[in-house]
Scaffold this motif. Structure first.
Motif, mmCIF file in Angstrom:
data_model
loop_
_atom_site.group_PDB
_atom_site.id
_atom_site.type_symbol
_atom_site.label_atom_id
_atom_site.label_comp_id
_atom_site.label_asym_id
_atom_site.label_seq_id
_atom_site.Cartn_x
_atom_site.Cartn_y
_atom_site.Cartn_z
ATOM 1 N N UNK A 597 0.820 -1.212 0.000
ATOM 2 C CA UNK A 597 0.000 0.000 0.000
ATOM 3 C C UNK A 597 0.855 1.263 0.000
ATOM 4 N N UNK A 598 2.028 1.196 0.608
ATOM 5 C CA UNK A 598 2.910 2.367 0.609
ATOM 6 C C UNK A 598 3.462 2.639 -0.790
ATOM 7 N N UNK A 599 3.564 1.581 -1.604
ATOM 8 C CA UNK A 599 4.047 1.735 -2.975
ATOM 9 C C UNK A 599 2.926 2.186 -3.912
ATOM 10 N N UNK A 600 1.707 1.712 -3.650
ATOM 11 C CA UNK A 600 0.563 2.063 -4.489
ATOM 12 C C UNK A 600 -0.709 1.878 -3.664
ATOM 13 N N UNK A 601 -1.331 2.973 -3.294
ATOM 14 C CA UNK A 601 -2.515 2.892 -2.425
ATOM 15 C C UNK A 601 -3.693 2.217 -3.120
ATOM 16 N N UNK A 602 -3.651 2.134 -4.462
ATOM 17 C CA UNK A 602 -4.745 1.507 -5.208
ATOM 18 C C UNK A 602 -4.389 0.112 -5.696
ATOM 19 N N UNK A 603 -3.316 -0.471 -5.160
ATOM 20 C CA UNK A 603 -2.912 -1.807 -5.591
ATOM 21 C C UNK A 603 -4.034 -2.817 -5.329
ATOM 22 N N UNK A 604 -4.184 -3.766 -6.231
ATOM 23 C CA UNK A 604 -5.184 -4.825 -6.056
ATOM 24 C C UNK A 604 -4.458 -6.083 -5.590
ATOM 25 N N UNK A 662 -7.654 -0.949 -2.986
ATOM 26 C CA UNK A 662 -7.805 0.429 -2.519
ATOM 27 C C UNK A 662 -8.467 1.296 -3.566
ATOM 28 N N UNK A 663 -8.774 0.734 -4.721
ATOM 29 C CA UNK A 663 -9.364 1.514 -5.804
ATOM 30 C C UNK A 663 -10.766 1.956 -5.446
ATOM 31 N N UNK A 664 -11.176 3.109 -5.956
ATOM 32 C CA UNK A 664 -12.513 3.627 -5.665
ATOM 33 C C UNK A 664 -13.577 2.839 -6.396
#
Length: 668
Positions: A597-604, A662-664
């Motif tokens: 999550x620190x690298x990409x808050x929207x990672x799946x 984390x994706x909307x």
């Protein structure tokens, strides 16, 4: 304004100057030699016109009628007339200004002589038809050539007096062409071909007078140009320089009185492979009308005959910086290799040009894939298009799933590297068609299988079409477990693997982590799905990492990178992931998820769990971290096995599959 100007106008610039003076209410008298010339000048309340040839005394008498400035806008070759104007100004004490048409670009094979007499002398003893485009005044000198009535074609003004004078000399019928110039390249070319010309005699009438169009047409038609050079010593100002001087003299504020300055135009032109014969007519027209052409040296060599101004550059920022710092160029052409829509620098330039607010136009060209396929008598509509010219591309994945793969190459060893990759992936029998220096005189197309071409040397400027008749385009998911090299490392079973990868919803260019990769079965299937992306297989056991290497080679997945280490430490320096599969965490699941999550808050993220302890860890992560989308399923799989004449179902351990994002927007 009491000041009055006298203009001797024998050129297009003279007529344009008359229009400019009239549009600003400046009193001027325009003097032309013929009634035909008088018809071409636009009259207004402040502009008067007279026709008639004047000697030096006649010019003095005219100047004494109250003119304070004389502008000599006569033809560059009207030496006597210009000399008389200068003498008349000197004797009357009136200011003299010379408006001299700029010389044209003299590209190509041109024989330059000092006079029409020298041109006639050069043509004696030659054979073939001659187009004479020097005007009617000196056409009589060409009657000295043998058989001139059949051999010489005179192109002169379309007035009755000129036509009669030429007819009296013996120029009649098809050998007398009466037309008002200047002429475009196509019309010049058509005339030269129509009369089967071998020679064309012309004067340097400058770009505005159609000189460069004549030169290009002659080059295309294979016609020798005999150029009567300009008289030496004549100096003057350009049209723009004269206009600037008049603006200062009469206090003309161009910012308020003139129409808004036209928006600068940038045209991105695809020139094809490089040979100028491959240019489209639209590309030629764009280059002909350009103030300057910008491009790499190879591109400029194909189009520089169409414009005398060029600038060697191919980097987008450098091109834009040049355009911004050279406002004198309003119509700019950027010459690009191949077609502007096929792995072209146009993609970056389009955004840059729009950002600066310039008018933008794209002119397509002939791409190398179209050209090569035409040479091979095959279609290109079913070709998968790639490029390894300064970029990475998964050629193996394309060749395995497409019958035809085309790629641009980079460097003289590109073919050798591709062949080595194909051989390593078990594709040594696929056919390659390598095109070198396409469209040039040294064009060469070489064919052979990967094994045959592996040790061959090729040039830097080449492309390749790869044909695999055994290509398999079926969905790569669901590889049987027994197809993988197993060893003793744990492996995610086929059904779980397929559903887990499906839940990730990978894209062709995804960047994926497989944490706790085991034998690499999930890594391989993800690499096959994300064939233009990268899959990082993180595995702490050396034996398992070696199995991943073997399976990577077996299934031909060059986009699979093996990272030997334990997460989260092993993933800290890797590029940010778009997706992650966690099949083994060594008790570090929370730390791993936090790092992702620190690298990409929207990672799946997809997590598989077999033990209740791992299920508990996954539930904690789902609760403790701010995931917008969460899903948990339990998968129970049973497989049949034969016992005698019967089939019994054997259950596998149930597996929990957590899908977190984390994706909307989420779609599970």
């Amino acid at each position: 304004m009491s000041e009055k100007i006298l203009v001797f106008a024998g050129t297009t610039e003279g007529r344009l100057l008359a229009e400019y003076l009239g549009s600003h209410g400046i009193s001027a008298h325009i003097c032309v030699a013929t009634e035909y010339g008088e018809q071409l000048v636009k009259k207004s309340d402040s502009i008067t016109v007279s026709a008639g040839r004047l000697d030096c005394e006649g010019m003095q008498n005219l100047i004494r009628e109250g003119f304070s400035l004389v502008i000599d806008a006569t033809h560059p070759y009207a030496v006597i007339v210009s000399s008389n104007i200068k003498d008349a100004c000197a004797k009357t004490g009136v200011e003299y200004m010379r408006l001299l048409r700029q010389e044209g670009s003299r590209q190509g094979d041109v024989v330059e002589v000092s006079s029409v007499e020298e041109a006639v002398k050069y043509l004696r003893g030659t054979e073939g038809n001659i187009l004479v485009a020097t005007g009617s005044k000196e056409i009589a000198k060409f009657t000295e050539l043998d058989n001139y009535k059949e051999r010489v074609f005179a192109r002169v003004l379309s007035t009755a007096s000129v036509a009669k004078a030429c007819s009296d000399l013996g120029f009649e019928g098809k050998n007398l062409i009466c037309m008002q110039g200047p002429f475009c390249e196509e019309l010049n070319y058509g005339m030269l071909k129509q009369i089967s010309a071998k020679y064309m005699v012309t004067k340097d009438s400058g770009k505005v007078g159609g000189f460069e169009d004549k030169i290009r047409a002659a080059k295309r038609a294979g016609v020798q140009v005999v150029l009567v050079g300009r008289p030496q010593g004549d100096k003057g100002r350009s049209y723009d320089e004269v206009i600037s001087e008049l603006n200062l003299r009469f206090g003309i504020n161009t910012s308020s009185n003139e129409s808004p300055k036209p928006k600068r135009k940038v045209t991105l032109v695809g020139i094809g492979m490089g040979n100028s014969d491959q240019l489209t007519l639209e590309a030629v027209n764009a280059c002909e009308n350009a103030d300057i052409i910008i491009g790499a040296e190879r591109m400029l060599s194909s189009v520089k005959t169409y414009c005398s101004n060029t600038f060697n550059a191919y980097i987008s920022d450098e091109i834009i910086d040049f355009i911004k710092s050279h406002e004198e160029y309003s119509n700019i052409v950027v010459a690009l290799s191949g077609d502007v829509g096929f792995y072209s620098a146009a993609k970056k330039l389009i955004e840059a040009v729009k950002k600066e607010g310039y008018e933008l136009k794209l002119v397509c060209g002939i791409s190398s894939v179209v050209y090569l396929c035409s040479r091979l008598n095959t279609s290109w509509e079913d070709v998968n298009l790639l490029s390894v010219h300064g970029r990475d591309a998964n050629i193996i994945a394309s060749v395995k799933s497409h019958k035809k793969t085309f790629t641009l190459l980079s460097g003289s060893d590109s073919v050798r590297r591709i062949c080595a990759s194909l051989i390593e992936a078990g594709l040594e029998s696929v056919m390659l068609y390598v095109g070198e220096n396409l469209s040039y005189d040294n064009e060469k197309i070489t064919s052979g299988c990967a094994a045959d071409l592996n040790d061959r040397d090729f040039g830097k400027l080449c492309v390749v079409l790869i044909v695999n008749d055994q290509a398999d385009s079926t969905n790569p998911l669901g590889i049987p477990d027994d197809d993988f090299i197993r060893g003793t490392a744990p492996m995610t079973k086929s059904e779980v693997r397929t559903l887990s990868v499906t839940k990730l919803k990978l894209k062709p260019d995804s960047v994926v982590y497989d944490i706790g990769a085991g034998t690499g079965s999930v890594s391989v299937e993800m690499a096959l799905v994300s064939h233009d992306g990268t899959v990082y297989a993180i595995e702490k056991e050396e034996e398992a990492a070696d199995l991943i290497r073997q399976n990577k080679a077996k299934f031909g997945t060059p986009n699979l990178e093996i990272i030997h280490g334990t997460a989260p430490e092993a993933i800290k320096d890797l590029p940010a992931p778009t997706h992650a599969f966690i099949g083994g965490s060594s008790g570090n699941l929370s730390e791993i998820v936090q790092t992702l999550l620190s690298k990409n808050k929207d990672v799946k993220i997809v997590i598989t769990a077999v033990t209740l302890e791992t299920v508990s860890e996954a539930l904690s992560c789902m609760t403790n971290f701010d995931f917008k989308c969460r899903e948990v399923i339990q998968l129970s799989v049973s497989k049949s096995r034969e016992i005698g004449n019967y089939n019994l179902m054997t259950a596998q351990n149930p597996v929990y599959i957590f899908t977190l994002s984390g994706a909307s927007r989420c779609s599970f």
